[in-house]
Enzyme design. Structure first.
Site, short mmCIF file in Angstrom:
data_model
loop_
_atom_site.label_atom_id
_atom_site.label_comp_id
_atom_site.label_asym_id
_atom_site.label_seq_id
_atom_site.Cartn_x
_atom_site.Cartn_y
_atom_site.Cartn_z
N ARG A 56 35.78 39.31 37.01
CA ARG A 56 35.94 40.46 37.92
C ARG A 56 34.64 41.23 38.12
O ARG A 56 34.48 41.91 39.13
CB ARG A 56 37.06 41.38 37.41
CG ARG A 56 38.42 40.74 37.55
CD ARG A 56 39.51 41.65 37.02
NE ARG A 56 40.82 41.05 37.14
CZ ARG A 56 41.46 40.44 36.15
NH1 ARG A 56 40.91 40.34 34.97
NH2 ARG A 56 42.65 39.93 36.36
N GLU A 110 38.56 38.68 19.08
CA GLU A 110 39.56 38.89 18.04
C GLU A 110 40.20 37.59 17.58
O GLU A 110 40.77 37.51 16.52
CB GLU A 110 40.63 39.89 18.52
CG GLU A 110 41.32 39.54 19.80
CD GLU A 110 40.59 40.03 21.06
OE1 GLU A 110 41.15 39.87 22.14
OE2 GLU A 110 39.45 40.52 20.97
#
Length: 177
Positions: free
Chosen positions: A66, A103
């Protein structure tokens, strides 16, 4: 004094509960991009922020994916080169890369080696700042190329995730949630 243009953008942001997994409230800019007047307002707001906070910018870097949609028209408006930062294996030519931790593992970002020259002033653009890992990796990549990150510009910052603590350059956010 508040800027009602920001509220216009906020009103267009899509919100999707439990996406991509339960417990996540996903904030999406695609509804802004699908409305040309709102998209134009967003690019104008970004342009104004860059001109005010980093008038000496040499290069706009957009983060996959994006950040491309936002960074390219911003670069065009500012009459500056646009450099994409992509995931490994997506760009041709000589590349610089950086590994970073997510993560759930690690990933690698790359940029074309000649996209940023030593000493150039860079503004990094993305749609969202969450945990800060991607923006931190982008900063590291720009530095390894000899550039100086003068501004990180995002549309949305998820403040409770404290990603701004990982950003080692001035950060400007259009909307905070």
């Amino acid at each position: 004094m508040s800027d009602e243009r920001i509220e216009t953008i906020r009103d267009k942001i899509g919100t999707y509960p439990d996406f991509p997994k339960p417990g996540i409230l996903f904030r999406d800019i695609f509804s802004v991009l699908s409305d040309p007047p709102s998209f134009g307002v967003l690019i104008k707001l970004m342009e104004e922020r860059v001109k005010k906070l980093c008038p000496e910018v040499d290069v706009i870097m957009g983060l996959e994916s994006r950040g491309f949609v936002l960074g390219a028209p911003l670069a065009l408006t500012l009459n500056k080169p646009f450099v994409p930062m992509r995931k490994k294996g997506k760009l041709p030519g000589k590349l610089k890369q950086v590994s970073y931790t997510l993560e759930y593992g690690t990933d690698v970002f790359e940029a074309q080696e000649d996209g940023i020259k030593k000493g150039q002033i860079v503004v990094i653009v993305d749609d969202l700042l969450a945990t800060g890992g991607t923006m931190s990796a982008a900063h590291e990549l720009v530095s390894s190329m000899g550039g100086k990150v003068a501004l990180c510009l995002v549309v949305i910052e998820l403040t409770e995730l404290k990603g701004s603590e990982k950003v080692n350059a001035p950060l400007e956010t259009i909307l905070k949630y």
